[in-house]
Motif scaffolding. Structure first.
Motif, PDB file in Angstrom:
ATOM      1  N   TYR A  24      40.752  20.625  42.677  1.00  0.00           N
ATOM      2  CA  TYR A  24      40.496  22.058  42.525  1.00  0.00           C
ATOM      3  C   TYR A  24      39.357  22.341  41.551  1.00  0.00           C
ATOM      4  N   GLU A  25      39.239  21.501  40.519  1.00  0.00           N
ATOM      5  CA  GLU A  25      38.147  21.700  39.552  1.00  0.00           C
ATOM      6  C   GLU A  25      36.786  21.534  40.238  1.00  0.00           C
ATOM      7  N   GLU A  26      36.688  20.509  41.088  1.00  0.00           N
ATOM      8  CA  GLU A  26      35.417  20.285  41.800  1.00  0.00           C
ATOM      9  C   GLU A  26      35.130  21.423  42.771  1.00  0.00           C
ATOM     10  N   ILE A  27      36.169  21.924  43.420  1.00  0.00           N
ATOM     11  CA  ILE A  27      35.979  23.035  44.371  1.00  0.00           C
ATOM     12  C   ILE A  27      35.469  24.271  43.629  1.00  0.00           C
ATOM     13  N   ILE A  28      35.991  24.517  42.425  1.00  0.00           N
ATOM     14  CA  ILE A  28      35.535  25.682  41.653  1.00  0.00           C
ATOM     15  C   ILE A  28      34.059  25.520  41.274  1.00  0.00           C
ATOM     16  N   ILE A  29      33.640  24.310  40.898  1.00  0.00           N
ATOM     17  CA  ILE A  29      32.222  24.071  40.572  1.00  0.00           C
ATOM     18  C   ILE A  29      31.356  24.348  41.804  1.00  0.00           C
ATOM     19  N   TRP A  30      31.827  23.872  42.960  1.00  0.00           N
ATOM     20  CA  TRP A  30      31.082  24.080  44.208  1.00  0.00           C
ATOM     21  C   TRP A  30      31.011  25.574  44.550  1.00  0.00           C
ATOM     22  N   LEU A  31      32.138  26.284  44.367  1.00  0.00           N
ATOM     23  CA  LEU A  31      32.162  27.724  44.658  1.00  0.00           C
ATOM     24  C   LEU A  31      31.213  28.489  43.735  1.00  0.00           C
ATOM     25  N   GLU A  32      31.150  28.063  42.484  1.00  0.00           N
ATOM     26  CA  GLU A  32      30.248  28.741  41.551  1.00  0.00           C
ATOM     27  C   GLU A  32      28.792  28.566  41.985  1.00  0.00           C
ATOM     28  N   LYS A  33      28.434  27.339  42.428  1.00  0.00           N
ATOM     29  CA  LYS A  33      27.064  27.102  42.924  1.00  0.00           C
ATOM     30  C   LYS A  33      26.784  27.989  44.132  1.00  0.00           C
ATOM     31  N   LYS A  34      27.762  28.068  45.024  1.00  0.00           N
ATOM     32  CA  LYS A  34      27.608  28.899  46.228  1.00  0.00           C
ATOM     33  C   LYS A  34      27.449  30.369  45.819  1.00  0.00           C
ATOM     34  N   GLY A  35      28.214  30.780  44.818  1.00  0.00           N
ATOM     35  CA  GLY A  35      28.122  32.160  44.318  1.00  0.00           C
ATOM     36  C   GLY A  35      26.752  32.468  43.750  1.00  0.00           C
ATOM     37  N   VAL A  36      26.168  31.504  43.035  1.00  0.00           N
ATOM     38  CA  VAL A  36      24.809  31.687  42.490  1.00  0.00           C
ATOM     39  C   VAL A  36      23.811  31.845  43.641  1.00  0.00           C
ATOM     40  N   GLU A  37      23.984  31.011  44.693  1.00  0.00           N
ATOM     41  CA  GLU A  37      23.108  31.132  45.885  1.00  0.00           C
ATOM     42  C   GLU A  37      23.192  32.530  46.485  1.00  0.00           C
ATOM     43  N   LEU A  38      24.426  33.039  46.591  1.00  0.00           N
ATOM     44  CA  LEU A  38      24.633  34.320  47.278  1.00  0.00           C
ATOM     45  C   LEU A  38      24.316  35.528  46.400  1.00  0.00           C
ATOM     46  N   TYR A  39      24.676  35.443  45.121  1.00  0.00           N
ATOM     47  CA  TYR A  39      24.648  36.644  44.276  1.00  0.00           C
ATOM     48  C   TYR A  39      23.653  36.577  43.117  1.00  0.00           C
ATOM     49  N   GLY A  40      23.024  35.399  42.908  1.00  0.00           N
ATOM     50  CA  GLY A  40      22.053  35.297  41.822  1.00  0.00           C
ATOM     51  C   GLY A  40      22.606  34.541  40.620  1.00  0.00           C
ATOM     52  N   ASN A  41      21.701  34.251  39.679  1.00  0.00           N
ATOM     53  CA  ASN A  41      22.033  33.374  38.545  1.00  0.00           C
ATOM     54  C   ASN A  41      23.092  33.942  37.608  1.00  0.00           C
ATOM     55  N   HIS A  42      23.305  35.251  37.675  1.00  0.00           N
ATOM     56  CA  HIS A  42      24.302  35.843  36.764  1.00  0.00           C
ATOM     57  C   HIS A  42      25.733  35.535  37.224  1.00  0.00           C
ATOM     58  N   PHE A  43      25.890  34.977  38.455  1.00  0.00           N
ATOM     59  CA  PHE A  43      27.247  34.746  38.972  1.00  0.00           C
ATOM     60  C   PHE A  43      27.928  33.623  38.200  1.00  0.00           C
ATOM     61  N   LYS A  44      29.122  33.898  37.703  1.00  0.00           N
ATOM     62  CA  LYS A  44      29.902  32.888  36.971  1.00  0.00           C
ATOM     63  C   LYS A  44      31.365  33.024  37.373  1.00  0.00           C
ATOM     64  N   ILE A  45      32.059  31.877  37.408  1.00  0.00           N
ATOM     65  CA  ILE A  45      33.523  31.927  37.561  1.00  0.00           C
ATOM     66  C   ILE A  45      34.097  31.645  36.178  1.00  0.00           C
ATOM     67  N   ILE A  46      34.750  32.638  35.590  1.00  0.00           N
ATOM     68  CA  ILE A  46      35.240  32.450  34.225  1.00  0.00           C
ATOM     69  C   ILE A  46      36.618  31.795  34.247  1.00  0.00           C
ATOM     70  N   GLU A  47      36.902  31.089  33.163  1.00  0.00           N
ATOM     71  CA  GLU A  47      38.129  30.289  33.118  1.00  0.00           C
ATOM     72  C   GLU A  47      39.393  31.137  33.256  1.00  0.00           C
ATOM     73  N   ASN A  48      39.352  32.358  32.716  1.00  0.00           N
ATOM     74  CA  ASN A  48      40.521  33.247  32.823  1.00  0.00           C
ATOM     75  C   ASN A  48      40.893  33.540  34.273  1.00  0.00           C
ATOM     76  N   ASP A  49      39.898  33.439  35.159  1.00  0.00           N
ATOM     77  CA  ASP A  49      40.156  33.739  36.580  1.00  0.00           C
ATOM     78  C   ASP A  49      40.680  32.527  37.356  1.00  0.00           C
ATOM     79  N   HIS A  50      40.701  31.350  36.728  1.00  0.00           N
ATOM     80  CA  HIS A  50      41.107  30.141  37.457  1.00  0.00           C
ATOM     81  C   HIS A  50      42.483  30.253  38.120  1.00  0.00           C
ATOM     82  N   PRO A  51      43.506  30.815  37.433  1.00  0.00           N
ATOM     83  CA  PRO A  51      44.813  30.898  38.094  1.00  0.00           C
ATOM     84  C   PRO A  51      44.755  31.659  39.420  1.00  0.00           C
TER      85      PRO A  51
END
Length: 207
Positions: free
Chosen positions: A11-38
């Motif tokens: 799941y940790e690797e999937i979150i890293i991959w999703l964050e990269k995909k989010g940057v592609e789609l939404y720009g460099n400001h896109f971040k997945i914060i740790e509080n949202d992991h659950p």
């Protein structure tokens, strides 16, 4: 949290991959914060159809998902990212409820069929994520007022019971507000149709 997940997926690797995909789609400001992991772990488990992990989270993979939380917490972006994890037979598209209400003004009751049973002579009904439920208003078509989303959701409940067709929703409404806006029939049908995944009300606006 992640150590509690017993899964053959990382799941940790999937979150890293999703964050990269989010940057592609939404720009460099896109971040997945740790509080949202659950929240995101639950969404990943559901959309990957990782049954043992869904079982741990008490998520029923046969139902749809309602992602609820305050304005600006990232619900729509997350659901758009989940499309990249979803197996082909469970692919869905995201449709803003406000757009549906504008289509209703233009085309009338045909729109209710379009987003439930599918257009006449069209292929099978589709899995849809209705985005931002509650932002559309009750609209008039030739003077007749119609709660368009209530009608669509009730029709999709029939499709869920008869054909196991799933419906996903994002909303910032609480269960009580849903009942006030759409009636207790819709609220009780939704309870049967969907898993609720909810952000804390105190979460900050990320915009």
């Amino acid at each position: 949290m992640e150590s509690e997940i017993k899964s053959h997926y990382n799941y940790e690797e999937i979150i890293i991959w999703l964050e990269k995909k989010g940057v592609e789609l939404y720009g460099n400001h896109f971040k997945i914060i740790e509080n949202d992991h659950p929240i995101i772990f639950k969404l990943i488990a559901y959309f990957l159809k990782d049954e043992p992990t869904c079982f741990q989270f008490n998520i029923n993979i046969n139902k749809g998902i309602m992602l609820s939380g305050p304005v600006g917490c990232g619900k729509t972006s997350l659901l758009n990212l989940m499309k990249y994890l979803t197996p082909i037979e469970h692919k869905f598209f995201v449709k803003p409820c406000r757009d549906i209400s504008f289509e209703f003004i233009q085309d009338g009751y045909e729109i209710i069929h379009k987003y439930s049973k599918g257009k006449l002579y069209q292929s099978e009904p589709k899995i849809i994520c209705f985005d931002d439920l509650g932002t559309e208003n009750n609209l008039k078509y030739f003077g007749n007022e119609c709660n368009v989303m209530a009608e669509i959701l009730l029709s999709r409940y029939e499709l869920f019971t008869n054909k196991k067709l799933q419906t996903h929703i994002t909303t910032n409404l609480s269960a009580t507000e849903i009942e006030n806006q759409y009636g207790n029939r819709v609220r009780s049908r939704l309870r049967e149709m969907i898993n609720l995944i909810a952000y804390e009300k105190t979460i900050k606006d990320k915009r």
